[in-house]
Design a protein around this motif. Structure first.
Motif, PDB file in Angstrom:
ATOM      1  N   GLY A   1      51.108 -25.410  47.842  1.00 12.27           N
ATOM      2  CA  GLY A   1      50.350 -24.489  47.012  1.00 12.27           C
ATOM      3  C   GLY A   1      50.306 -23.098  47.605  1.00 12.27           C
ATOM      4  N   MET A   2      49.445 -22.886  48.617  1.00  9.12           N
ATOM      5  CA  MET A   2      49.342 -21.609  49.310  1.00  9.12           C
ATOM      6  C   MET A   2      49.927 -21.783  50.707  1.00  9.12           C
ATOM      7  SD  MET A   2      45.448 -20.595  48.185  1.00  9.12           S
ATOM      8  CE  MET A   2      45.469 -19.106  49.198  1.00  9.12           C
ATOM      9  N   MET A   3      51.090 -21.143  50.950  1.00 11.31           N
ATOM     10  CA  MET A   3      51.828 -21.413  52.181  1.00 11.31           C
ATOM     11  C   MET A   3      52.200 -20.124  52.898  1.00 11.31           C
ATOM     12  SD  MET A   3      52.476 -24.808  52.091  1.00 11.31           S
ATOM     13  CE  MET A   3      53.944 -25.042  53.065  1.00 11.31           C
ATOM     14  N   SER A   4      52.078 -20.162  54.230  1.00 14.75           N
ATOM     15  CA  SER A   4      52.654 -19.139  55.092  1.00 14.75           C
ATOM     16  C   SER A   4      53.690 -19.833  55.963  1.00 14.75           C
ATOM     17  CB  SER A   4      51.579 -18.484  55.957  1.00 14.75           C
ATOM     18  OG  SER A   4      52.155 -17.607  56.909  1.00 14.75           O
ATOM     19  N   VAL A   5      54.941 -19.349  55.922  1.00 16.54           N
ATOM     20  CA  VAL A   5      56.042 -20.017  56.622  1.00 16.54           C
ATOM     21  C   VAL A   5      56.739 -19.022  57.534  1.00 16.54           C
ATOM     22  CG1 VAL A   5      58.196 -21.287  56.372  1.00 16.54           C
ATOM     23  CG2 VAL A   5      56.382 -21.590  54.679  1.00 16.54           C
ATOM     24  N   LYS A   6      56.852 -19.396  58.808  1.00 16.95           N
ATOM     25  CA  LYS A   6      57.594 -18.589  59.773  1.00 16.95           C
ATOM     26  C   LYS A   6      58.653 -19.462  60.422  1.00 16.95           C
ATOM     27  CE  LYS A   6      57.126 -15.647  63.871  1.00 16.95           C
ATOM     28  NZ  LYS A   6      56.200 -15.102  64.902  1.00 16.95           N
ATOM     29  N   ILE A   7      59.876 -18.937  60.512  1.00 17.19           N
ATOM     30  CA  ILE A   7      60.985 -19.684  61.111  1.00 17.19           C
ATOM     31  C   ILE A   7      61.709 -18.771  62.100  1.00 17.19           C
ATOM     32  CG2 ILE A   7      63.135 -20.934  60.686  1.00 17.19           C
ATOM     33  CD1 ILE A   7      62.140 -21.455  57.834  1.00 17.19           C
TER      34      ILE A   7
ATOM     35  N   GLU B   1      71.008 -27.788  57.582  1.00 13.76           N
ATOM     36  CA  GLU B   1      72.081 -28.082  56.636  1.00 13.76           C
ATOM     37  C   GLU B   1      71.769 -27.388  55.314  1.00 13.76           C
ATOM     38  OE1 GLU B   1      75.633 -30.111  55.379  1.00 13.76           O
ATOM     39  OE2 GLU B   1      74.721 -30.294  57.342  1.00 13.76           O
ATOM     40  N   ASN B   2      70.598 -27.663  54.769  1.00 20.50           N
ATOM     41  CA  ASN B   2      70.065 -26.989  53.586  1.00 20.50           C
ATOM     42  C   ASN B   2      68.586 -26.730  53.819  1.00 20.50           C
ATOM     43  OD1 ASN B   2      72.335 -27.160  51.409  1.00 20.50           O
ATOM     44  ND2 ASN B   2      72.210 -29.251  52.219  1.00 20.50           N
ATOM     45  N   LEU B   3      68.070 -25.661  53.204  1.00 18.31           N
ATOM     46  CA  LEU B   3      66.663 -25.315  53.365  1.00 18.31           C
ATOM     47  C   LEU B   3      66.081 -24.932  52.011  1.00 18.31           C
ATOM     48  CD1 LEU B   3      64.137 -24.589  55.076  1.00 18.31           C
ATOM     49  CD2 LEU B   3      65.148 -22.305  55.367  1.00 18.31           C
ATOM     50  N   ARG B   4      64.976 -25.589  51.639  1.00 18.06           N
ATOM     51  CA  ARG B   4      64.269 -25.246  50.398  1.00 18.06           C
ATOM     52  C   ARG B   4      62.813 -24.978  50.714  1.00 18.06           C
ATOM     53  NH1 ARG B   4      61.393 -28.170  46.336  1.00 18.06           N
ATOM     54  NH2 ARG B   4      61.840 -30.147  47.393  1.00 18.06           N
ATOM     55  N   ILE B   5      62.331 -23.806  50.264  1.00 25.27           N
ATOM     56  CA  ILE B   5      60.928 -23.433  50.424  1.00 25.27           C
ATOM     57  C   ILE B   5      60.391 -23.103  49.038  1.00 25.27           C
ATOM     58  CG2 ILE B   5      59.287 -21.888  51.552  1.00 25.27           C
ATOM     59  CD1 ILE B   5      61.426 -21.293  53.654  1.00 25.27           C
ATOM     60  N   GLU B   6      59.325 -23.779  48.635  1.00 25.23           N
ATOM     61  CA  GLU B   6      58.791 -23.566  47.285  1.00 25.23           C
ATOM     62  C   GLU B   6      57.282 -23.725  47.291  1.00 25.23           C
ATOM     63  OE1 GLU B   6      59.409 -25.161  42.671  1.00 25.23           O
ATOM     64  OE2 GLU B   6      60.698 -25.898  44.292  1.00 25.23           O
ATOM     65  N   ALA B   7      56.583 -22.748  46.722  1.00 27.88           N
ATOM     66  CA  ALA B   7      55.123 -22.809  46.663  1.00 27.88           C
ATOM     67  C   ALA B   7      54.624 -21.906  45.553  1.00 27.88           C
ATOM     68  CB  ALA B   7      54.507 -22.392  47.997  1.00 27.88           C
ATOM     69  N   ALA B   8      53.356 -22.097  45.164  1.00 29.06           N
ATOM     70  CA  ALA B   8      52.752 -21.215  44.167  1.00 29.06           C
ATOM     71  C   ALA B   8      52.519 -19.829  44.763  1.00 29.06           C
ATOM     72  CB  ALA B   8      51.439 -21.813  43.671  1.00 29.06           C
ATOM     73  N   GLU B   9      51.925 -19.783  45.958  1.00 33.08           N
ATOM     74  CA  GLU B   9      51.727 -18.536  46.698  1.00 33.08           C
ATOM     75  C   GLU B   9      52.389 -18.693  48.050  1.00 33.08           C
ATOM     76  OE1 GLU B   9      47.756 -17.012  46.823  1.00 33.08           O
ATOM     77  OE2 GLU B   9      47.239 -17.906  44.891  1.00 33.08           O
ATOM     78  N   LEU B  10      53.281 -17.745  48.390  1.00 28.67           N
ATOM     79  CA  LEU B  10      54.153 -17.948  49.538  1.00 28.67           C
ATOM     80  C   LEU B  10      54.359 -16.663  50.317  1.00 28.67           C
ATOM     81  CD1 LEU B  10      56.089 -19.965  50.967  1.00 28.67           C
ATOM     82  CD2 LEU B  10      57.869 -19.227  49.372  1.00 28.67           C
ATOM     83  N   ASP B  11      54.264 -16.785  51.632  1.00 24.63           N
ATOM     84  CA  ASP B  11      54.599 -15.688  52.535  1.00 24.63           C
ATOM     85  C   ASP B  11      55.603 -16.223  53.547  1.00 24.63           C
ATOM     86  OD1 ASP B  11      54.165 -12.958  53.586  1.00 24.63           O
ATOM     87  OD2 ASP B  11      53.343 -14.017  55.320  1.00 24.63           O
ATOM     88  N   VAL B  12      56.824 -15.698  53.519  1.00 21.46           N
ATOM     89  CA  VAL B  12      57.896 -16.198  54.372  1.00 21.46           C
ATOM     90  C   VAL B  12      58.378 -15.092  55.297  1.00 21.46           C
ATOM     91  CG1 VAL B  12      60.251 -17.101  54.457  1.00 21.46           C
ATOM     92  CG2 VAL B  12      58.680 -17.900  52.695  1.00 21.46           C
ATOM     93  N   CYS B  13      58.479 -15.423  56.571  1.00 25.52           N
ATOM     94  CA  CYS B  13      59.069 -14.531  57.563  1.00 25.52           C
ATOM     95  C   CYS B  13      60.038 -15.368  58.399  1.00 25.52           C
ATOM     96  CB  CYS B  13      57.986 -13.913  58.439  1.00 25.52           C
ATOM     97  SG  CYS B  13      58.620 -12.796  59.700  1.00 25.52           S
ATOM     98  N   ALA B  14      61.321 -15.098  58.284  1.00 29.82           N
ATOM     99  CA  ALA B  14      62.329 -15.900  58.979  1.00 29.82           C
ATOM    100  C   ALA B  14      63.332 -14.992  59.665  1.00 29.82           C
ATOM    101  CB  ALA B  14      63.030 -16.831  58.000  1.00 29.82           C
ATOM    102  N   GLY B  15      63.767 -15.392  60.855  1.00 28.87           N
ATOM    103  CA  GLY B  15      64.734 -14.584  61.585  1.00 28.87           C
ATOM    104  C   GLY B  15      65.623 -15.434  62.469  1.00 28.87           C
ATOM    105  N   GLY B  16      66.880 -15.013  62.597  1.00 28.08           N
ATOM    106  CA  GLY B  16      67.809 -15.663  63.506  1.00 28.08           C
ATOM    107  C   GLY B  16      68.136 -17.097  63.155  1.00 28.08           C
ATOM    108  N   MET B  17      68.014 -17.459  61.891  1.00 33.12           N
ATOM    109  CA  MET B  17      68.304 -18.848  61.527  1.00 33.12           C
ATOM    110  C   MET B  17      69.692 -18.973  60.905  1.00 33.12           C
ATOM    111  SD  MET B  17      65.970 -19.690  58.160  1.00 33.12           S
ATOM    112  CE  MET B  17      66.237 -18.831  56.611  1.00 33.12           C
ATOM    113  N   THR B  18      70.197 -20.193  60.894  1.00 31.10           N
ATOM    114  CA  THR B  18      71.485 -20.512  60.296  1.00 31.10           C
ATOM    115  C   THR B  18      71.284 -21.626  59.279  1.00 31.10           C
ATOM    116  OG1 THR B  18      72.721 -19.924  62.296  1.00 31.10           O
ATOM    117  CG2 THR B  18      73.817 -21.379  60.724  1.00 31.10           C
ATOM    118  N   VAL B  19      71.773 -21.421  58.064  1.00 27.35           N
ATOM    119  CA  VAL B  19      71.730 -22.452  57.025  1.00 27.35           C
ATOM    120  C   VAL B  19      73.174 -22.718  56.612  1.00 27.35           C
ATOM    121  CG1 VAL B  19      70.829 -23.137  54.796  1.00 27.35           C
ATOM    122  CG2 VAL B  19      69.473 -21.623  56.260  1.00 27.35           C
TER     123      VAL B  19
END
Length: 256
Positions: free
Chosen positions: A109-115, A121-139
């Protein structure tokens, strides 16, 4: 602030999938040199653990006060394994610090995601309210982010295919190497800084205002961006060629 009391769970064997189902919590997933999966959690979480057929499931108990608690869960994943990862939370703060994973899904629902620096292999991020900060990752294949409202900032990342769709909010894709990218914000702006040159890409942009680059055709890579009520800024960064074989070498060796 009163210190939280912690308890722990340790897996009995190799783990191929980690499944975490929460009402709300701060979750940190970290790579470790230890041989077994180890989970540390604050006692306010009141979890139920199940380990079966290579899968570990963590489910938070409900109850009258479940939504009022702010529990903490720390998941230590052996660096010698490549598990699938599934985190579902009604609300929560998710931090993935390194590690190598198969398919990963973070939903809620309400998510804060940092990576930071993780491989998927695969990455899925899904939410109603979302704050994503990602760096240096490989998909290796598809990175997919969907939200009704939020912000997505992804930096210095490689993925074969990137898709980001927001109904409301801003999207930033900076210093990224992607063969195929689709960025869409119905009510927000988009900034993309891609590795390589403009001639490498077929570009399709649609926005109230566009700056940097216009639509072009003929490149082997593809980027499509749409900001129905906002602006798009697209530019390119000439950087040393991304060595996909080197970056994914460790993943392929462990995933074999």
């Amino acid at each position: 602030m009163k210190n939280k009391k912690f308890a722990a769970f340790r897996a009995n064997g190799d783990v191929a999938k980690i499944d975490i189902d929460l009402t709300g919590a701060a979750v940190t997933v970290t790579s470790t040199a230890e041989p077994e999966l180890y989970i540390e959690y604050s006692k306010g979480l009141r979890p139920v653990f199940c380990e079966r057929d290579g899968a570990v499931t963590v489910k938070q108990r409900g109850g009258l006060f479940a939504k009022l608690r702010r529990p903490v869960i720390n998941v230590y994943v052996p660096e010698c394994t490549v598990p699938d990862l599934c985190i579902d939370a009604e609300r929560g703060n998710i931090y993935i610090d390194g590690g190598i994973f198969g398919d990963a899904a973070i939903t809620g629902g309400m998510m804060s995601v940092k990576i930071d620096g993780a491989i998927f292999e695969n990455l899925r991020i899904e939410a109603a309210e979302l704050d994503v900060c990602a760096g240096g990752m490989t998909v290796k294949n598809l990175a997919n982010t969907i939200a009704a409202d939020g912000r997505v900032e992804i930096e210095k990342t490689f993925c074969k295919k990137a898709e980001c769709r927001l109904k409301k909010g801003n999207i930033g894709l900076c210093g990224a190497a992607c063969d195929f990218a689709v960025l869409n914000s119905e009510d927000g702006s988009i900034y993309a800084n891609m590795l390589g040159s403009e001639s490498d890409y077929t570009i399709a942009l649609d926005a109230a205002a566009v700056s940097g680059c216009g639509n072009t055709y003929g490149g082997d890579k593809f980027i499509r961006a749409r900001a129905a009520k906002g602006s798009i800024v697209l530019d390119f960064e000439h950087a040393p060629r991304f060595d996909e074989a080197e970056e994914l070498g460790e993943y392929e060796e462990l995933h074999a």
